[in-house]
Design a protein around this motif. Structure first.
Motif, PDB file in Angstrom:
ATOM      1  N   ALA A  43      91.558  79.806 123.021  1.00 13.44           N
ATOM      2  CA  ALA A  43      92.655  79.757 122.053  1.00 13.44           C
ATOM      3  C   ALA A  43      92.675  81.025 121.216  1.00 13.44           C
ATOM      4  N   HIS A  44      92.692  82.176 121.883  1.00 10.38           N
ATOM      5  CA  HIS A  44      92.666  83.447 121.168  1.00 10.38           C
ATOM      6  C   HIS A  44      94.056  83.992 120.884  1.00 10.38           C
ATOM      7  N   ASP A  45      95.087  83.197 121.128  1.00 11.86           N
ATOM      8  CA  ASP A  45      96.442  83.700 120.943  1.00 11.86           C
ATOM      9  C   ASP A  45      96.881  83.712 119.473  1.00 11.86           C
ATOM     10  N   GLY A  46      96.238  82.951 118.611  1.00 16.93           N
ATOM     11  CA  GLY A  46      96.623  82.909 117.198  1.00 16.93           C
ATOM     12  C   GLY A  46      95.668  83.722 116.330  1.00 16.93           C
ATOM     13  N   PRO A  47      96.094  83.999 115.112  1.00 14.37           N
ATOM     14  CA  PRO A  47      95.208  84.745 114.202  1.00 14.37           C
ATOM     15  C   PRO A  47      94.048  83.866 113.734  1.00 14.37           C
ATOM     16  N   PRO A  48      92.920  84.452 113.477  1.00 13.58           N
ATOM     17  CA  PRO A  48      91.741  83.676 113.078  1.00 13.58           C
ATOM     18  C   PRO A  48      91.748  83.349 111.581  1.00 13.58           C
ATOM     19  N   GLU A  49      92.829  82.741 111.117  1.00 12.57           N
ATOM     20  CA  GLU A  49      92.959  82.461 109.690  1.00 12.57           C
ATOM     21  C   GLU A  49      91.993  81.377 109.218  1.00 12.57           C
ATOM     22  N   LEU A  50      91.728  80.398 110.063  1.00 10.22           N
ATOM     23  CA  LEU A  50      90.845  79.306 109.654  1.00 10.22           C
ATOM     24  C   LEU A  50      89.428  79.804 109.403  1.00 10.22           C
ATOM     25  N   ILE A  51      88.951  80.673 110.281  1.00 10.93           N
ATOM     26  CA  ILE A  51      87.599  81.207 110.100  1.00 10.93           C
ATOM     27  C   ILE A  51      87.546  82.071 108.852  1.00 10.93           C
ATOM     28  N   MET A  52      88.557  82.873 108.605  1.00  8.08           N
ATOM     29  CA  MET A  52      88.576  83.710 107.397  1.00  8.08           C
ATOM     30  C   MET A  52      88.677  82.850 106.145  1.00  8.08           C
ATOM     31  N   GLU A  53      89.370  81.726 106.229  1.00  9.51           N
ATOM     32  CA  GLU A  53      89.456  80.803 105.101  1.00  9.51           C
ATOM     33  C   GLU A  53      88.075  80.225 104.775  1.00  9.51           C
ATOM     34  N   TRP A  54      87.329  79.852 105.819  1.00 10.00           N
ATOM     35  CA  TRP A  54      85.984  79.316 105.620  1.00 10.00           C
ATOM     36  C   TRP A  54      85.049  80.379 105.063  1.00 10.00           C
ATOM     37  N   ILE A  55      85.157  81.592 105.573  1.00 11.65           N
ATOM     38  CA  ILE A  55      84.290  82.675 105.086  1.00 11.65           C
ATOM     39  C   ILE A  55      84.615  82.985 103.631  1.00 11.65           C
ATOM     40  N   GLY A  56      85.884  82.963 103.251  1.00 15.17           N
ATOM     41  CA  GLY A  56      86.275  83.184 101.863  1.00 15.17           C
ATOM     42  C   GLY A  56      85.725  82.112 100.942  1.00 15.17           C
ATOM     43  N   SER A  57      85.813  80.858 101.354  1.00 11.88           N
ATOM     44  CA  SER A  57      85.244  79.781 100.520  1.00 11.88           C
ATOM     45  C   SER A  57      83.731  79.894 100.450  1.00 11.88           C
ATOM     46  N   PHE A  58      83.091  80.331 101.523  1.00 18.80           N
ATOM     47  CA  PHE A  58      81.648  80.504 101.521  1.00 18.80           C
ATOM     48  C   PHE A  58      81.238  81.579 100.508  1.00 18.80           C
ATOM     49  N   PHE A  59      81.992  82.674 100.442  1.00 20.22           N
ATOM     50  CA  PHE A  59      81.685  83.726  99.469  1.00 20.22           C
ATOM     51  C   PHE A  59      81.927  83.269  98.039  1.00 20.22           C
ATOM     52  N   ILE A  60      82.915  82.428  97.819  1.00 21.23           N
ATOM     53  CA  ILE A  60      83.146  81.883  96.477  1.00 21.23           C
ATOM     54  C   ILE A  60      81.965  81.008  96.061  1.00 21.23           C
ATOM     55  N   VAL A  61      81.469  80.184  96.971  1.00 23.23           N
ATOM     56  CA  VAL A  61      80.307  79.337  96.668  1.00 23.23           C
ATOM     57  C   VAL A  61      79.069  80.194  96.412  1.00 23.23           C
ATOM     58  N   ILE A  62      78.887  81.251  97.196  1.00 26.92           N
ATOM     59  CA  ILE A  62      77.753  82.153  96.974  1.00 26.92           C
ATOM     60  C   ILE A  62      77.847  82.783  95.593  1.00 26.92           C
ATOM     61  N   PHE A  63      79.031  83.223  95.190  1.00 28.79           N
ATOM     62  CA  PHE A  63      79.221  83.816  93.871  1.00 28.79           C
ATOM     63  C   PHE A  63      78.891  82.808  92.771  1.00 28.79           C
ATOM     64  N   LEU A  64      79.305  81.561  92.933  1.00 28.55           N
ATOM     65  CA  LEU A  64      79.006  80.536  91.930  1.00 28.55           C
ATOM     66  C   LEU A  64      77.509  80.232  91.861  1.00 28.55           C
ATOM     67  N   VAL A  65      76.835  80.223  93.012  1.00 31.22           N
ATOM     68  CA  VAL A  65      75.389  79.995  93.024  1.00 31.22           C
ATOM     69  C   VAL A  65      74.661  81.145  92.334  1.00 31.22           C
ATOM     70  N   ILE A  66      75.086  82.370  92.584  1.00 31.22           N
ATOM     71  CA  ILE A  66      74.471  83.521  91.930  1.00 31.22           C
ATOM     72  C   ILE A  66      74.703  83.460  90.422  1.00 31.22           C
ATOM     73  N   LEU A  67      75.916  83.140  90.009  1.00 29.98           N
ATOM     74  CA  LEU A  67      76.230  83.033  88.587  1.00 29.98           C
ATOM     75  C   LEU A  67      75.403  81.935  87.920  1.00 29.98           C
ATOM     76  N   LEU A  68      75.281  80.798  88.564  1.00 26.43           N
ATOM     77  CA  LEU A  68      74.479  79.699  88.022  1.00 26.43           C
ATOM     78  C   LEU A  68      72.998  80.051  87.988  1.00 26.43           C
ATOM     79  N   SER A  69      72.512  80.760  88.982  1.00 28.62           N
ATOM     80  CA  SER A  69      71.103  81.165  88.998  1.00 28.62           C
ATOM     81  C   SER A  69      70.789  82.159  87.892  1.00 28.62           C
ATOM     82  N   VAL A  70      71.681  83.100  87.651  1.00 25.00           N
ATOM     83  CA  VAL A  70      71.466  84.066  86.564  1.00 25.00           C
ATOM     84  C   VAL A  70      71.524  83.363  85.209  1.00 25.00           C
ATOM     85  N   ALA A  71      72.471  82.437  85.047  1.00 26.29           N
ATOM     86  CA  ALA A  71      72.547  81.680  83.786  1.00 26.29           C
ATOM     87  C   ALA A  71      71.286  80.851  83.584  1.00 26.29           C
TER      88      ALA A  71
END
Length: 126
Positions: A43-71
């Motif tokens: 299924a390579h005919d469409g853009p990989p938007e779903l994977i990029m959406e998951w990677i974006g949410s993963f980076f947001i969670v990483i940022f929140l974990v880093i912020l919480l760890s520093v606090a």
């Protein structure tokens, strides 16, 4: 806020709990991608938007974990500096180094050893 037992428990437990949940989500994502490799290859005919959406949410969670760890790190360093039991000897320096090099686990140990156990001792004395 420094001496509130709920904030102390929150800053001691939340970095470890969130890191554990984040790792479960990461491995769940990884196994779902690896389990669907043939379908993803065909299924390579469409853009990989779903994977990029998951990677974006993963980076947001990483940022929140880093912020919480520093606090949490700042919270427990301030608490250790204000702790009168750590004024003698090199215990203050030892705890701060433990916070820095061990991270959330060191803060959890400090919370259990220096806060919860001392609180229980004070309640028994009263």
């Amino acid at each position: 806020m420094i001496h509130n037992k709920y904030w102390q428990a929150f800053f001691a437990l939340s970095p470890i709990i969130i890191l554990f949940i984040m790792m479960l989500g990461y491995f769940g994502f990884l196994f779902s991608v690896l389990g669907n490799i043939p379908e993803l290859e065909q299924a390579h005919d469409g853009p990989p938007e779903l994977i990029m959406e998951w990677i974006g949410s993963f980076f947001i969670v990483i940022f929140l974990v880093i912020l919480l760890s520093v606090a949490s790190l700042v919270f427990f360093i301030v608490h250790a500096v204000q702790n009168p039991n750590l004024k003698q000897g090199h215990m203050l320096l030892l705890w701060i180094l433990l916070f820095i090099f061990v991270g959330g686990l060191g803060e959890l140990i400090y919370w259990l050893v220096e806060i919860v156990s001392k609180r229980n001792e004070n309640e028994l004395l009263e």
